[in-house]
Scaffold this active site. Structure first.
Site, PDB file in Angstrom:
ATOM      1  N   LYS A   1       0.705  -1.343   0.094  1.00 35.46           N
ATOM      2  CA  LYS A   1       0.130   0.003   0.081  1.00 35.46           C
ATOM      3  C   LYS A   1       0.870   1.291  -0.064  1.00 35.46           C
ATOM      4  CE  LYS A   1      -4.601   0.798   0.126  1.00 35.46           C
ATOM      5  NZ  LYS A   1      -5.558   0.022  -0.308  1.00 35.46           N
TER       6      LYS A   1
HETATM    7  P1  NAD Z   1     -13.143   7.371  -2.612  1.00 40.44           P
HETATM    8  O1  NAD Z   1     -12.179   8.463  -2.413  1.00 40.44           O
HETATM    9  O2  NAD Z   1     -13.564   7.313  -3.988  1.00 40.44           O
HETATM   10  O3  NAD Z   1     -14.444   7.556  -1.622  1.00 40.44           O
HETATM   11  C1  NAD Z   1     -14.169   7.729  -0.323  1.00 40.44           C
HETATM   12  C2  NAD Z   1     -15.776   8.201   0.185  1.00 40.44           C
HETATM   13  O4  NAD Z   1     -15.599   8.196   1.541  1.00 40.44           O
HETATM   14  C3  NAD Z   1     -15.968   9.803  -0.186  1.00 40.44           C
HETATM   15  O5  NAD Z   1     -17.395   9.898  -0.597  1.00 40.44           O
HETATM   16  C4  NAD Z   1     -15.732  10.376   0.917  1.00 40.44           C
HETATM   17  O6  NAD Z   1     -16.487  11.992   1.107  1.00 40.44           O
HETATM   18  C5  NAD Z   1     -16.083   9.538   2.043  1.00 40.44           C
HETATM   19  N1  NAD Z   1     -15.584   9.930   3.255  1.00 40.44           N
HETATM   20  C6  NAD Z   1     -14.307  10.544   3.673  1.00 40.44           C
HETATM   21  N2  NAD Z   1     -14.005  10.567   4.848  1.00 40.44           N
HETATM   22  C7  NAD Z   1     -15.245  10.155   5.606  1.00 40.44           C
HETATM   23  C8  NAD Z   1     -15.663  10.275   6.886  1.00 40.44           C
HETATM   24  N3  NAD Z   1     -15.168  10.485   7.866  1.00 40.44           N
HETATM   25  N4  NAD Z   1     -17.148  10.014   7.154  1.00 40.44           N
HETATM   26  C9  NAD Z   1     -17.796   9.457   5.915  1.00 40.44           C
HETATM   27  N5  NAD Z   1     -17.508   9.317   4.792  1.00 40.44           N
HETATM   28  C10 NAD Z   1     -16.143   9.676   4.497  1.00 40.44           C
HETATM   29  O7  NAD Z   1     -12.348   6.232  -2.017  1.00 40.44           O
HETATM   30  P2  NAD Z   1     -12.831   4.654  -2.287  1.00 40.44           P
HETATM   31  O8  NAD Z   1     -12.034   4.329  -3.536  1.00 40.44           O
HETATM   32  O9  NAD Z   1     -14.247   4.479  -2.542  1.00 40.44           O
HETATM   33  O10 NAD Z   1     -12.353   3.970  -1.003  1.00 40.44           O
HETATM   34  C11 NAD Z   1     -13.352   3.816   0.125  1.00 40.44           C
HETATM   35  C12 NAD Z   1     -13.082   2.515   0.918  1.00 40.44           C
HETATM   36  O11 NAD Z   1     -12.666   1.318   0.441  1.00 40.44           O
HETATM   37  C13 NAD Z   1     -11.447   2.804   1.451  1.00 40.44           C
HETATM   38  O12 NAD Z   1     -11.455   2.204   2.730  1.00 40.44           O
HETATM   39  C14 NAD Z   1     -10.718   1.877   0.588  1.00 40.44           C
HETATM   40  O13 NAD Z   1      -9.412   1.491   1.048  1.00 40.44           O
HETATM   41  C15 NAD Z   1     -11.474   0.855   0.408  1.00 40.44           C
HETATM   42  N6  NAD Z   1     -11.213   0.206  -0.827  1.00 40.44           N
HETATM   43  C16 NAD Z   1     -11.159   0.868  -1.969  1.00 40.44           C
HETATM   44  C17 NAD Z   1     -11.028   0.117  -3.346  1.00 40.44           C
HETATM   45  C18 NAD Z   1     -11.100   0.677  -4.847  1.00 40.44           C
HETATM   46  O14 NAD Z   1     -10.816  -0.130  -5.634  1.00 40.44           O
HETATM   47  N7  NAD Z   1     -11.040   2.170  -4.925  1.00 40.44           N
HETATM   48  C19 NAD Z   1     -10.659  -1.408  -3.298  1.00 40.44           C
HETATM   49  C20 NAD Z   1     -10.869  -1.945  -1.912  1.00 40.44           C
HETATM   50  C21 NAD Z   1     -11.011  -1.104  -0.838  1.00 40.44           C
END
Ligand code: NAD
Length: 419
Positions: free
Chosen positions: A107
């Site tokens: 990561k």
């Molecule tokens: P992103 O940046 O696209 O979206 C994050 C979202 O969370 C946004 O809507 C943001 O406003 C919101 N957010 C941020 N802080 C917050 C808070 N304190 N309370 C509520 N909402 C909040 O990110 P993403 O890619 O959707 O990732 C989200 C989660 O999924 C993370 O834990 C990431 O590690 C995990 N994840 C992502 C992927 C991927 O392919 N993008 C894959 C596996 C896991």
């Protein structure tokens, strides 16, 4: 309530220790798998648009590469720190092993609020960070991807930077790229698609009908918005969603396509209005009565402080590390079925793997082929974890860890300790 087991790396190690105990791993293997293999910290300057120079701090951590090259996303967020990146890297190792793709875990991240930067600043920061960590990354050794705060455009800049260094285009150095530069069809939706597949499988196991099931989704970015959209299309009623601006709640159901359109135009849900919508805080949102709760934002959302008030039947963890080990025990006691992050959100890395394979062979698949392959892997992985869970009468998290950690330990054992 401050300082209650909220260090993500300590939590990740605790989850590992519990699984290692259950698997009766020997102490040498525990010592190997408990810590990351490599950690790189970088402080690097970026010229801002006004001529100032700012110094940013970033990290790339490789937890374990016994099963193949390191794989894991890059996060741009103000709360990034080394322990968070270590935890996320370790979770990637287990996740790749759980869905049985030939990768280790890594990561990366930069301490930054990307919303504060202009596009040219974001590009310069990304290109300099790519250069700083280029000593670790490569199509055959460490392949980054998007995570919180990063997207396809950032992946394209990263790929272009490494390609400029090498003197030729290296599409397989990073995944989550736009389709125009070697990205895979279906990658943008892959994580949310995987979350919706395991939600469907878990609902079937629990005898819960998806038609009309009430759903709450925290986080409305890549993972949360696609999860909400696909569960909505499966017939669920999405009663609340949230992002960093707060929560939006309507017991009769939200218009998810309209909310996705709104976020495309306005970057967040802030200011979204529609008939019958109430606003709630992110904390209250998690405690709403519903059938399915999908935390899709950040770590440490369900803790010993609120676990007792979680009021759903099924949790599908779109986010990494949303539930602390202490909260896990409380949820298990309450009989809430939790599909853990290393299974629930593995659709993203699975289609990243497809993108890497397609890039290496310069031969691309149709979206239907990709979605079918993803569906099969998610279903098989869900069944494997459920089987372990029912056999050993443990939580789905423990079942998932037992499958994943055993595979990594076995690979490490077979390769032997060098020299
Ligand atoms: P992103 O940046 O696209 O979206 C994050 C979202 O969370 C946004 O809507 C943001 O406003 C919101 N957010 C941020 N802080 C917050 C808070 N304190 N309370 C509520 N909402 C909040 O990110 P993403 O890619 O959707 O990732 C989200 C989660 O999924 C993370 O834990 C990431 O590690 C995990 N994840 C992502 C992927 C991927 O392919 N993008 C894959 C596996 C896991």
């Amino acid at each position: 309530m401050a300082d209650m087991h909220l260090n993500p790396f300590e939590n990740a190690q605790q989850q590992f220790d519990l699984a290692a105990e259950k698997l009766q791993l020997n102490s040498g293997m525990r010592r190997v798998l408990r810590v990351p293999q490599r950690e790189l910290s970088v402080n690097f300057p970026v010229k801002m648009d006004n001529g100032d120079i700012e110094v940013f701090t970033g990290y790339r951590v490789q937890h374990n590469v016994s099963r193949g090259p390191a794989k894991g996303g890059i996060r741009y967020h103000p709360a990034v720190d080394l322990d968070e990146v270590r935890a996320l890297a370790m979770w990637m190792t287990w996740k790749c092993a759980l869905v049985n793709i030939p990768y280790g875990g890594a990561k990366g991240g930069i301490i930054v609020d990307p919303g504060r930067l202009t596009m040219p600043e974001l590009e310069r920061m990304t290109r300099r960070f790519a250069t700083e960590i280029s000593i670790l990354v490569g199509a055959e050794k460490d392949i980054p991807a998007p995570d919180v705060g990063t997207n396809g455009q950032i992946m394209a800049w990263f790929m272009d930077t490494i390609s400029m260094h090498r003197g030729y285009t290296v599409p397989a150095v990073i995944t989550g790229k736009p389709v125009e530069v070697g990205g895979s069809l279906g990658r943008v939706e892959a994580t949310g698609r995987g979350v919706s597949i395991v939600a469907r499988e878990a609902a079937r196991h629990l005898g819960m009908k998806l038609e009309g099931a009430t759903v709450v989704v925290q986080g409305f970015g890549n993972v949360g918005s696609v999860t909400a959209d696909l569960l909505h299309k499966m017939g669920c009623r999405i009663i609340a969603v949230s992002d960093v601006s707060g929560g939006y709640y309507n017991r009769r159901g939200l218009d998810i396509p309209a909310m996705i359109e709104y976020v495309k135009k306005n970057r967040s849900l802030a200011g979204y209005k529609a008939d019958g919508i109430e606003t709630v805080s992110n904390a209250d949102l998690l405690e709403l009565e519903c059938d399915i709760l999908a935390p899709c934002a950040l770590e440490n959302q369900i803790t010993e402080a609120n676990a007792d008030r979680i009021n759903c039947k099924l949790i599908v963890e779109g986010a990494n590390g949303p539930t602390t080990p202490q909260a896990d025990d409380i949820l298990f006691e309450k009989g809430i079925f939790v599909v853990p992050d290393i299974l629930a959100n593995a659709g993203g890395v699975t289609v990243s793997y497809f993108e890497w394979v397609q890039g290496l062979q310069e031969f691309f698949w149709t979206e239907e082929e990709i979605n079918n392959k993803l569906e099969r892997i998610m279903q098989h992985s869900f069944e494997a974890v459920l089987h372990q869970t029912l056999t050993h009468k443990v939580s789905m998290r423990m079942g998932g860890y037992m499958v994943a950690v055993a595979r990594v330990a076995e690979a490490t054992q077979i390769r032997g300790i060098y020299p």
